[in-house]
Design an enzyme around this catalytic site. Structure first.
Site, PDB file in Angstrom:
ATOM      1  N   ASP A   1      27.495  11.755  13.878  1.00  0.00           N
ATOM      2  CA  ASP A   1      26.079  12.098  13.709  1.00  0.00           C
ATOM      3  C   ASP A   1      25.507  10.901  12.928  1.00  0.00           C
ATOM      4  OD1 ASP A   1      24.119  14.558  14.035  1.00  0.00           O
ATOM      5  OD2 ASP A   1      23.715  13.795  12.043  1.00  0.00           O
TER       6      ASP A   1
ATOM      7  N   LYS B   1      29.183  21.922  11.427  1.00  0.00           N
ATOM      8  CA  LYS B   1      28.660  20.602  11.026  1.00  0.00           C
ATOM      9  C   LYS B   1      29.329  20.232   9.712  1.00  0.00           C
ATOM     10  CE  LYS B   1      25.712  17.564  12.553  1.00  0.00           C
ATOM     11  NZ  LYS B   1      25.271  17.336  13.951  1.00  0.00           N
TER      12      LYS B   1
HETATM   13  P1  NDP Z   1      22.378   7.010  13.693  1.00  0.00           P
HETATM   14  O1  NDP Z   1      22.951   6.915  12.324  1.00  0.00           O
HETATM   15  O2  NDP Z   1      23.018   6.258  14.801  1.00  0.00           O
HETATM   16  O3  NDP Z   1      20.863   6.634  13.633  1.00  0.00           O
HETATM   17  C1  NDP Z   1      19.904   7.317  12.888  1.00  0.00           C
HETATM   18  C2  NDP Z   1      18.833   6.330  12.726  1.00  0.00           C
HETATM   19  O4  NDP Z   1      17.618   6.884  12.277  1.00  0.00           O
HETATM   20  C3  NDP Z   1      19.264   5.297  11.733  1.00  0.00           C
HETATM   21  O5  NDP Z   1      18.820   4.051  12.145  1.00  0.00           O
HETATM   22  C4  NDP Z   1      18.524   5.769  10.490  1.00  0.00           C
HETATM   23  O6  NDP Z   1      18.328   4.772   9.549  1.00  0.00           O
HETATM   24  C5  NDP Z   1      17.247   6.185  11.091  1.00  0.00           C
HETATM   25  N1  NDP Z   1      16.541   7.057  10.206  1.00  0.00           N
HETATM   26  C6  NDP Z   1      17.045   7.918   9.313  1.00  0.00           C
HETATM   27  N2  NDP Z   1      16.052   8.493   8.652  1.00  0.00           N
HETATM   28  C7  NDP Z   1      14.913   7.987   9.177  1.00  0.00           C
HETATM   29  C8  NDP Z   1      13.556   8.185   8.925  1.00  0.00           C
HETATM   30  N3  NDP Z   1      13.168   9.020   7.979  1.00  0.00           N
HETATM   31  N4  NDP Z   1      12.634   7.517   9.646  1.00  0.00           N
HETATM   32  C9  NDP Z   1      13.028   6.655  10.604  1.00  0.00           C
HETATM   33  N5  NDP Z   1      14.314   6.405  10.865  1.00  0.00           N
HETATM   34  C10 NDP Z   1      15.235   7.062  10.157  1.00  0.00           C
HETATM   35  O7  NDP Z   1      22.275   8.542  14.059  1.00  0.00           O
HETATM   36  P2  NDP Z   1      22.085   9.197  15.471  1.00  0.00           P
HETATM   37  O8  NDP Z   1      21.290   8.340  16.371  1.00  0.00           O
HETATM   38  O9  NDP Z   1      23.428   9.662  15.868  1.00  0.00           O
HETATM   39  O10 NDP Z   1      21.248  10.487  15.069  1.00  0.00           O
HETATM   40  C11 NDP Z   1      19.823  10.558  15.140  1.00  0.00           C
HETATM   41  C12 NDP Z   1      19.418  12.000  15.281  1.00  0.00           C
HETATM   42  O11 NDP Z   1      19.992  12.565  16.453  1.00  0.00           O
HETATM   43  C13 NDP Z   1      19.871  12.927  14.151  1.00  0.00           C
HETATM   44  O12 NDP Z   1      18.919  13.951  13.981  1.00  0.00           O
HETATM   45  C14 NDP Z   1      21.161  13.532  14.703  1.00  0.00           C
HETATM   46  O13 NDP Z   1      21.468  14.749  14.085  1.00  0.00           O
HETATM   47  C15 NDP Z   1      20.759  13.722  16.154  1.00  0.00           C
HETATM   48  N6  NDP Z   1      21.839  13.849  17.123  1.00  0.00           N
HETATM   49  C16 NDP Z   1      22.841  12.941  17.236  1.00  0.00           C
HETATM   50  C17 NDP Z   1      23.808  13.087  18.215  1.00  0.00           C
HETATM   51  C18 NDP Z   1      24.882  12.081  18.437  1.00  0.00           C
HETATM   52  O14 NDP Z   1      25.645  12.267  19.387  1.00  0.00           O
HETATM   53  N7  NDP Z   1      24.985  11.029  17.667  1.00  0.00           N
HETATM   54  C19 NDP Z   1      23.822  14.241  19.105  1.00  0.00           C
HETATM   55  C20 NDP Z   1      22.693  15.108  18.949  1.00  0.00           C
HETATM   56  C21 NDP Z   1      21.759  14.907  17.981  1.00  0.00           C
HETATM   57  P3  NDP Z   1      19.019   4.893   8.078  1.00  0.00           P
HETATM   58  O15 NDP Z   1      20.429   5.318   8.286  1.00  0.00           O
HETATM   59  O16 NDP Z   1      18.868   3.517   7.638  1.00  0.00           O
HETATM   60  O17 NDP Z   1      18.257   5.880   7.272  1.00  0.00           O
HETATM   61  O1  2IT Z   2      24.046  17.112  16.669  1.00  0.00           O
HETATM   62  C1  2IT Z   2      24.940  16.975  17.527  1.00  0.00           C
HETATM   63  O2  2IT Z   2      24.983  17.671  18.547  1.00  0.00           O
HETATM   64  C2  2IT Z   2      25.931  15.908  17.318  1.00  0.00           C
HETATM   65  N1  2IT Z   2      25.824  15.181  16.338  1.00  0.00           N
HETATM   66  C3  2IT Z   2      27.068  15.746  18.274  1.00  0.00           C
HETATM   67  C4  2IT Z   2      28.156  16.739  17.980  1.00  0.00           C
HETATM   68  C5  2IT Z   2      29.420  16.577  18.783  1.00  0.00           C
HETATM   69  O3  2IT Z   2      30.348  17.329  18.474  1.00  0.00           O
HETATM   70  O4  2IT Z   2      29.506  15.728  19.678  1.00  0.00           O
END
Ligand code: NDP
Ligand code: 2IT
Length: 445
Positions: free
Chosen positions: A164, A124
């Site tokens: 992420d 990461k």
């Molecule tokens: P994004 O940046 O697309 O979205 C995250 C969202 O959550 C943003 O809108 C952010 O707002 C909001 N957020 C952050 N903190 C808070 C909070 N405390 N309460 C409510 N909303 C909040 O990120 P992702 O959708 O990619 O990631 C979301 C989660 O999923 C993370 O835990 C990430 O590690 C996990 N994940 C992502 C993957 C991917 O492929 N993208 C794969 C697997 C897991 P703001 O930025 O304004 O704080």
């Molecule tokens: O938390 C996760 O698994 C991710 N943010 C995606 C990682 C990836 O390499 O696609």
């Protein structure tokens, strides 16, 4: 395994790294039994070798903002374990980023990637850079400066970063452009790329879609489905978006989304043009969901609150770590929740998980539920290696198949004598065994 001794040592070595310590404890608690059953693990000191990353790169990122001022951020890449494949895992750009958060995410990624059935190790990275309110040009200059350091450590067979929180298609584009220039080659060094330059169909949707495919399997163990169910989702980012679309497609009604400012409750359901509106809101780089309630007056905005007070059948936390605590879990249970599937990484606190398990709620951890994102990254790497692009249907079918395999693995290692599936245990044990056995096979290195 002497769990308390291991944890005490780690706490002494890494004081205050709470998220990292939380993630390690959860895994060790789950695997204690299988670890003790196989003395080879202890002889090879697998635990000490697993809980510390192989290496951490920390670097300074200097860039010039639109007013001409020089800004300085911190950048990191934590390469945790590459026993089963090249290091693989996302980059997070958020002001809260620190080593504890990246180490927890990198550690989780080892087991998640192992579960996908694909050959990927765990890593990461990211920065405390805050993309909020930044112009496109500022984002580009930051990404270029970040890659100026990172490129030395990564490569298609070495380490393959992705997105992420705060890193989506736009950022991957700027990062890839700089890598290509420095390395003088076009290779699949990042995933989540644009479709015209090596990206895979379905990768943007994959994490949310995969989460819903996984939850569908969980529900099926109880003869249930998404049809007619009320779903509460947190966040409104990449994962929440995909999950909202797929849950709606399967006949459920998604009634909440959230941002750091609070949550939206929309009793009519969030679908169609409302999702398009949310995408516009996100593209504006703002930190808020409140405007949704002006646009769709039937919806209510709850300032500073989390969606877990709403009555729902299925809860999908898709925002960030530790966003669902013990009281939230108690509320959900009181309101009759039947399934909680973590779209985000470690969104539930240990106390919340304990409550879900004690009440025999269908509960599954992020490393199983959200593995569809990195799995589809693995499919993107496979397509890049073959210099081919698979059609949407093929990628979606492979993703679906992988999520079903992960569910099977969780059931295999997590099903108790009373028939209740402890998905936390199942995911941790299945993910651990593959990596630990690979480490045994390859000797002490
Ligand atoms: P994004 O940046 O697309 O979205 C995250 C969202 O959550 C943003 O809108 C952010 O707002 C909001 N957020 C952050 N903190 C808070 C909070 N405390 N309460 C409510 N909303 C909040 O990120 P992702 O959708 O990619 O990631 C979301 C989660 O999923 C993370 O835990 C990430 O590690 C996990 N994940 C992502 C993957 C991917 O492929 N993208 C794969 C697997 C897991 P703001 O930025 O304004 O704080
Ligand atoms: O938390 C996760 O698994 C991710 N943010 C995606 C990682 C990836 O390499 O696609």
């Amino acid at each position: 395994m002497n769990l308390e001794k291991i944890m005490n040592n780690l706490e002494k070595k890494h004081p205050g790294e709470n998220e990292y310590l939380q993630a390690v404890r959860e895994v060790l608690e789950s695997i204690e039994e299988v670890y003790n059953e196989n003395p080879h693990f202890e002889t090879a000191n697998i635990i000490d070798r697993l809980v510390e990353p192989d290496r951490i790169l920390t670097f300074k990122v200097c860039w010039v903002d639109d007013s001409g001022k020089v800004q300085v951020n911190l950048g990191y890449r934590v390469q945790f374990n590459n026993a089963i494949g090249p290091y693989k895992g996302g980059l997070r750009f958020h002001p809260s980023v620190n080593l504890s958060i990246l180490k927890f995410l990198g550690f989780e990624q080892i087991f998640k990637n192992s579960l996908t059935t694909l050959p990927m190790g765990g890593a990461k990275g990211g920065s405390d850079f805050d993309p909020k309110g930044k112009s496109n040009a500022e984002i580009m200059r930051f990404c270029q400066s970040f890659m100026l350091e990172l490129w030395k450590l990564i490569g298609p067979e070495t380490d393959v970063p992705a997105g992420d929180i705060g890193v989506g298609g736009r950022e991957i584009g700027f990062l890839y452009g700089m890598y290509r220039k420095l390395a003088r080659e076009n290779t699949g060094v990042l995933t989540g790329k644009g479709l015209n330059w090596g990206g895979s169909l379905i990768r943007p949707e994959a994490t949310g879609f995969g989460a819903v495919y996984f939850a569908k399997e969980m529900l099926a163990t109880k003869g249930e489905s998404f049809k007619g169910k009320v779903v509460a989702i947190s966040g409104f980012g990449n994962v929440a978006w995909g999950a909202t679309i797929k849950a709606t497609e399967l006949g459920a009604k998604v009634v909440t989304i959230s941002g750091p400012d609070g949550y939206i409750y929309d009793p009519d359901g969030i679908s169609g043009e409302k999702i398009d509106y949310l995408l516009e809101l996100r593209a504006s780089n703002q930190d808020i969901v409140k405007p949704y309630s002006y646009e769709f007056p039937n919806a209510q905005f709850h300032q500073g609150k989390r969606p877990w007070e709403v009555k729902c059948d299925i809860a999908l936390p898709c925002a960030t770590q530790n966003e669902l605590g013990k009281d939230d879990a108690a509320n959900l249970i009181k309101n009759g929740v039947i399934c909680v599937a973590e779209g985000a990484n470690m969104p539930s606190t240990p106390e919340a998980i304990e409550l879900f398990l004690a009440n025999k709620v269908l509960f599954a951890p992020g490393k199983a539920v959200n593995a569809g994102g990195v799995a589809t990254s693995g499919l993107e790497m496979a397509q890049n290696a073959m210099k081919l692009s698979w059609p949407m249907k093929e990628v979606d079918e492979r993703l679906h198949h992988i999520m079903c395999s992960i569910h099977d693995a969780c059931v295999k290692y997590g099903k108790g004598s009373d028939g209740y599936v402890n998905y936390v245990k199942g995911a941790n044990v299945a993910g651990f065994l593959k990596v630990a056995n690979a480490m045994l096979d390859q000797g002490v290195i």
